[in-house]
Motif scaffolding. Structure first.
Motif, mmCIF file in Angstrom:
data_model
loop_
_atom_site.group_PDB
_atom_site.id
_atom_site.type_symbol
_atom_site.label_atom_id
_atom_site.label_comp_id
_atom_site.label_asym_id
_atom_site.label_seq_id
_atom_site.Cartn_x
_atom_site.Cartn_y
_atom_site.Cartn_z
ATOM 1 N N ASN A 188 -36.077 39.671 37.355
ATOM 2 C CA ASN A 188 -35.931 38.100 37.242
ATOM 3 C C ASN A 188 -37.227 37.449 37.929
ATOM 4 O O ASN A 188 -37.245 36.342 37.696
ATOM 5 C CB ASN A 188 -34.744 37.609 37.637
ATOM 6 N N LEU A 189 -38.050 38.271 38.599
ATOM 7 C CA LEU A 189 -39.338 37.881 39.078
ATOM 8 C C LEU A 189 -40.546 38.753 38.536
ATOM 9 O O LEU A 189 -41.496 38.883 39.009
ATOM 10 C CB LEU A 189 -39.314 38.125 40.610
ATOM 11 N N SER A 190 -40.410 39.251 37.266
ATOM 12 C CA SER A 190 -41.200 39.712 36.491
ATOM 13 C C SER A 190 -42.489 38.738 36.423
ATOM 14 O O SER A 190 -41.922 37.667 36.137
ATOM 15 C CB SER A 190 -40.904 40.291 35.279
ATOM 16 N N ILE A 191 -43.773 39.275 36.176
ATOM 17 C CA ILE A 191 -44.686 38.350 36.333
ATOM 18 C C ILE A 191 -44.901 37.652 34.907
ATOM 19 O O ILE A 191 -45.065 38.510 33.827
ATOM 20 C CB ILE A 191 -46.087 38.949 36.820
ATOM 21 N N VAL A 192 -45.047 36.377 34.878
ATOM 22 C CA VAL A 192 -45.295 35.764 33.650
ATOM 23 C C VAL A 192 -46.623 35.015 33.554
ATOM 24 O O VAL A 192 -47.502 34.774 34.460
ATOM 25 C CB VAL A 192 -44.084 34.722 33.140
ATOM 26 N N SER A 193 -47.155 35.079 32.208
ATOM 27 C CA SER A 193 -48.269 34.527 32.043
ATOM 28 C C SER A 193 -48.132 32.693 32.247
ATOM 29 O O SER A 193 -47.659 32.176 31.480
ATOM 30 C CB SER A 193 -48.923 34.521 30.459
ATOM 31 N N GLU A 194 -48.970 32.279 33.061
ATOM 32 C CA GLU A 194 -49.203 30.827 33.370
ATOM 33 C C GLU A 194 -49.459 30.023 32.073
ATOM 34 O O GLU A 194 -48.711 29.039 31.453
ATOM 35 C CB GLU A 194 -49.986 30.425 34.373
ATOM 36 N N ALA A 195 -50.430 30.491 31.261
ATOM 37 C CA ALA A 195 -50.779 29.871 30.220
ATOM 38 C C ALA A 195 -49.796 29.797 28.950
ATOM 39 O O ALA A 195 -49.379 28.956 28.464
ATOM 40 C CB ALA A 195 -52.190 30.497 29.612
ATOM 41 N N ALA A 196 -49.146 31.075 28.930
ATOM 42 C CA ALA A 196 -48.086 31.067 28.023
ATOM 43 C C ALA A 196 -46.967 30.167 28.147
ATOM 44 O O ALA A 196 -46.257 29.506 27.119
ATOM 45 C CB ALA A 196 -47.540 32.556 27.604
ATOM 46 N N VAL A 197 -46.458 30.321 29.359
ATOM 47 C CA VAL A 197 -45.311 29.391 29.739
ATOM 48 C C VAL A 197 -45.704 27.927 29.750
ATOM 49 O O VAL A 197 -44.869 27.066 29.123
ATOM 50 C CB VAL A 197 -44.718 29.879 31.158
ATOM 51 N N THR A 198 -46.752 27.723 30.010
ATOM 52 C CA THR A 198 -46.952 26.081 30.157
ATOM 53 C C THR A 198 -47.298 25.675 28.707
ATOM 54 O O THR A 198 -46.815 24.576 28.285
ATOM 55 C CB THR A 198 -48.555 26.052 30.789
ATOM 56 N N ALA A 199 -47.791 26.508 27.696
ATOM 57 C CA ALA A 199 -48.036 26.171 26.399
ATOM 58 C C ALA A 199 -46.597 25.842 25.725
ATOM 59 O O ALA A 199 -46.385 25.095 24.906
ATOM 60 C CB ALA A 199 -48.843 27.192 25.580
ATOM 61 N N ALA A 200 -45.680 26.788 25.997
ATOM 62 C CA ALA A 200 -44.449 26.825 25.280
ATOM 63 C C ALA A 200 -43.551 25.897 25.892
ATOM 64 O O ALA A 200 -42.540 25.243 25.133
ATOM 65 C CB ALA A 200 -43.648 28.135 25.366
ATOM 66 N N GLY A 201 -43.634 25.593 27.057
ATOM 67 C CA GLY A 201 -42.840 24.434 27.802
ATOM 68 C C GLY A 201 -41.420 25.119 27.856
ATOM 69 O O GLY A 201 -41.135 26.228 28.228
ATOM 70 N N ASP A 202 -40.419 24.379 27.695
ATOM 71 C CA ASP A 202 -38.898 24.505 27.578
ATOM 72 C C ASP A 202 -38.555 25.733 26.384
ATOM 73 O O ASP A 202 -37.573 26.183 26.555
ATOM 74 C CB ASP A 202 -38.117 23.332 27.469
ATOM 75 N N ALA A 203 -39.460 25.935 25.626
ATOM 76 C CA ALA A 203 -39.121 26.714 24.391
ATOM 77 C C ALA A 203 -39.479 28.275 24.923
ATOM 78 O O ALA A 203 -39.353 29.118 24.001
ATOM 79 C CB ALA A 203 -39.940 26.234 23.322
#
Length: 533
Positions: A188-203
């Motif tokens: 659950n601390l796998s690294i996510v993309s800041e750009a992808a998460v920011t672009a998708a928001g709550d989705a």
């Protein structure tokens, strides 16, 4: 190892001088294991059954007992979702098949002090869209996790995350934390993309916006039916052999076994103990078994009136014959749990004694607590196996005057109910994949971790909190293990759970399937599964 084979072993050797292990889910070496191997049949231990023939089939179908809850690492705390996340994302560090701490996205780390760690990232790692994984993504992942219910306990000791440059990231802690390096392995601390998460928001977490840096990508998810993982062509490490992995959700245990025997699935992740003998007797399939790092337990909500009295909780421990669960639910493929920590985890105490089966003592304690005639209560469970366990609980507690109403839920709804604190009693398992005793205690019993964070007994105990924090801060291994011994003594006394048994991981595979190997923490890697001529 899960991935990267020889290259990863070399990286581990290079980083070995910087990896300091306090002992360490699931794990980090092991203490002696108390569990005996399953008797009879043709069960095998973990073996890499790869071959050297011509590869003929690389599209793999897997049978799983429950569906994933989320595709977003920060929303994951269940092992079922962890399977998907482990294949789609990468973590800073990892635990290999033998329970050892090894590099992943971080090729090495330096412990600058007992409250400061700097990780050096691989410079060739990228997400599945080809963008590089940088220190900014690591910082974003951990900063985001601090605000998420299911990850806040793992990040609670992090004061600041600093992206020093593109490939160095520094963690400053609020206190010495001996288990921190294993925290960096958690799915659950796998690294996510800041750009992808920011672009998708709550989705973020929808199939069309998930972006990981692991060996596979998610290309389809039909909830409660199946999901499909497809090879990530931009994966930066050793290329997996499997082209695709289709995971079918088959809740009923015998149906999973039938599907395996019929060749409809290539592997069953969790063979029910009642079906193990059938798998062993069929030459077309093979049963792989090993002691798990998990514990199966009956939990009690200590905030509910009846269960706020430790004498009631002790009474329930006396009223249950734990050997019955081993003999009937797992058919001898496990051992009675004597403690709140699994016997494969360093820090487990063999000196702890399970409550003996003593219904008369249970009645005495109930009377002292003001329930001479018992009481009525509810028990929440999910799945066939735990429903059978609940029926044993129901029958044995009836003998001491406690009437139990069983409610069975689908996996996701079950977790939601427990997280909300709706329950009085529940049956659940906890797998420690970190192989550090902190992973068996902090999330589950610390008073600030109620509900979704892991403490579903809603326990608040000053002595327990004190011992957990003291063990986290202690760098001397001997002293730290002594603190976990005291903690197990205290938990045994106040009894927020009734520990039931330590089970075996049982995986069924087609006899000619190649490339699969059991992982000690049950984070089995499917990416090298294939068939040959």
């Amino acid at each position: 190892m899960k991935r990267r084979g020889i290259a990863r072993t070399t990286a581990m050797a290079m980083a070995a001088a910087m990896i300091l292990t306090a002992c360490g889910g699931g794990g980090g070496g092991n203490t002696d294991q108390s569990a005996n191997a399953p008797t009879g049949g043709s069960a095998q231990t973990a073996t890499d059954n790869g071959g050297s023939g011509e590869i003929t089939k690389t599209d793999i179908v897997v049978g799983m007992g429950a569906d994933v809850v989320t595709l977003d690492p920060a929303g994951q705390q269940d092992t079922t979702s962890g399977v998907l996340i482990h294949h789609v994302y990468s973590t800073l560090m990892d635990i290999d098949e033998e329970g050892n701490l090894v590099p992943d996205l971080a090729e090495s780390y330096e412990m600058k002090s007992d409250t400061e760690y700097t990780f050096k990232l691989r410079e060739d790692a990228c997400f599945s869209d080809g963008t590089p994984v940088t220190a900014k993504d690591v910082k974003f992942t951990f900063d985001r996790a601090k605000d998420m219910p299911k990850t806040k306990s793992n990040t609670s000791k992090i004061a600041e995350v600093i992206a020093d440059d593109d490939y160095h990231v520094t963690f400053k802690l609020t206190q010495p934390y001996a288990a921190f390096k294993t925290i960096a392995t958690q799915t659950n601390l796998s690294i996510v993309s800041e750009a992808a998460v920011t672009a998708a928001g709550d989705a973020y977490g929808d199939v069309d916006n998930v972006l990981g840096s692991g060996e596979f990508t998610v290309t389809e998810w039909v909830p409660n039916d199946h999901y499909i993982l497809t090879k990530n062509e931009k994966y930066w490490g050793e290329e997996p052999i499997a082209t695709s992995i289709t995971v079918r959700v088959i809740p009923e245990g015998s149906a999973r076994t039938i599907a395996l025997e019929a060749g409809e699935v290539d592997l069953v992740w969790n063979v029910d103990p009642t079906d193990c003998a059938n798998v062993e007797a069929n030459s077309d399939v093979t049963l792989l078994s090993q002691p798990s790092s998990s514990i199966e337990y009956l939990g009690m909500n200590t905030t509910k009136e009846k269960f706020s009295d430790e004498r009631v909780r002790q009474a329930i421990n006396y009223a249950l014959d734990k050997q019955t669960f081993v003999d009937t639910i797992v058919e001898g493929r496990g051992t009675v749990a004597n403690s709140y920590i699994n016997s494969t985890i360093p820090g487990w105490s063999e000196e702890e004694e399970a409550y003996p089966y003593d219904p008369e003592k249970a009645k005495e304690l109930l009377a002292e607590a003001g329930y001479p005639n018992g009481f009525e209560c509810s028990l929440y469970v999910n799945g066939d196996v735990r429903t059978r366990s609940a029926q044993i609980v129901q029958a044995q507690l009836a003998e001491v005057g406690i009437t139990v109403d069983i409610s069975t839920y689908e996996w996701g709804a079950f977790l939601d109910s427990l997280n909300a604190g709706d329950h009085e009693m529940f049956i659940l398992g906890w797998s420690n994949t970190s192989f550090d005793a902190d992973g068996s205690t902090y999330q589950l019993f610390y008073s600030e971790n109620h509900g979704a964070t892991g403490n579903r007994a809603f326990l608040t105990d000053e002595k327990v909190d004190e011992l957990i924090i003291a063990a986290q801060k202690e760098s001397d291994d001997t002293k730290r293990m002594g603190l976990y011994k005291e903690l197990q003594d205290r938990l045994h006394e106040i009894s927020p759970w009734c520990p039931l048994y330590y089970k075996y991981d049982n995986v069924g595979v087609r006899a000619d399937l190649k490339g699969f190997k059991l992982h000690k923490g049950a984070q089995h890697y499917l990416g090298n599964c294939h068939y040959e001529k």
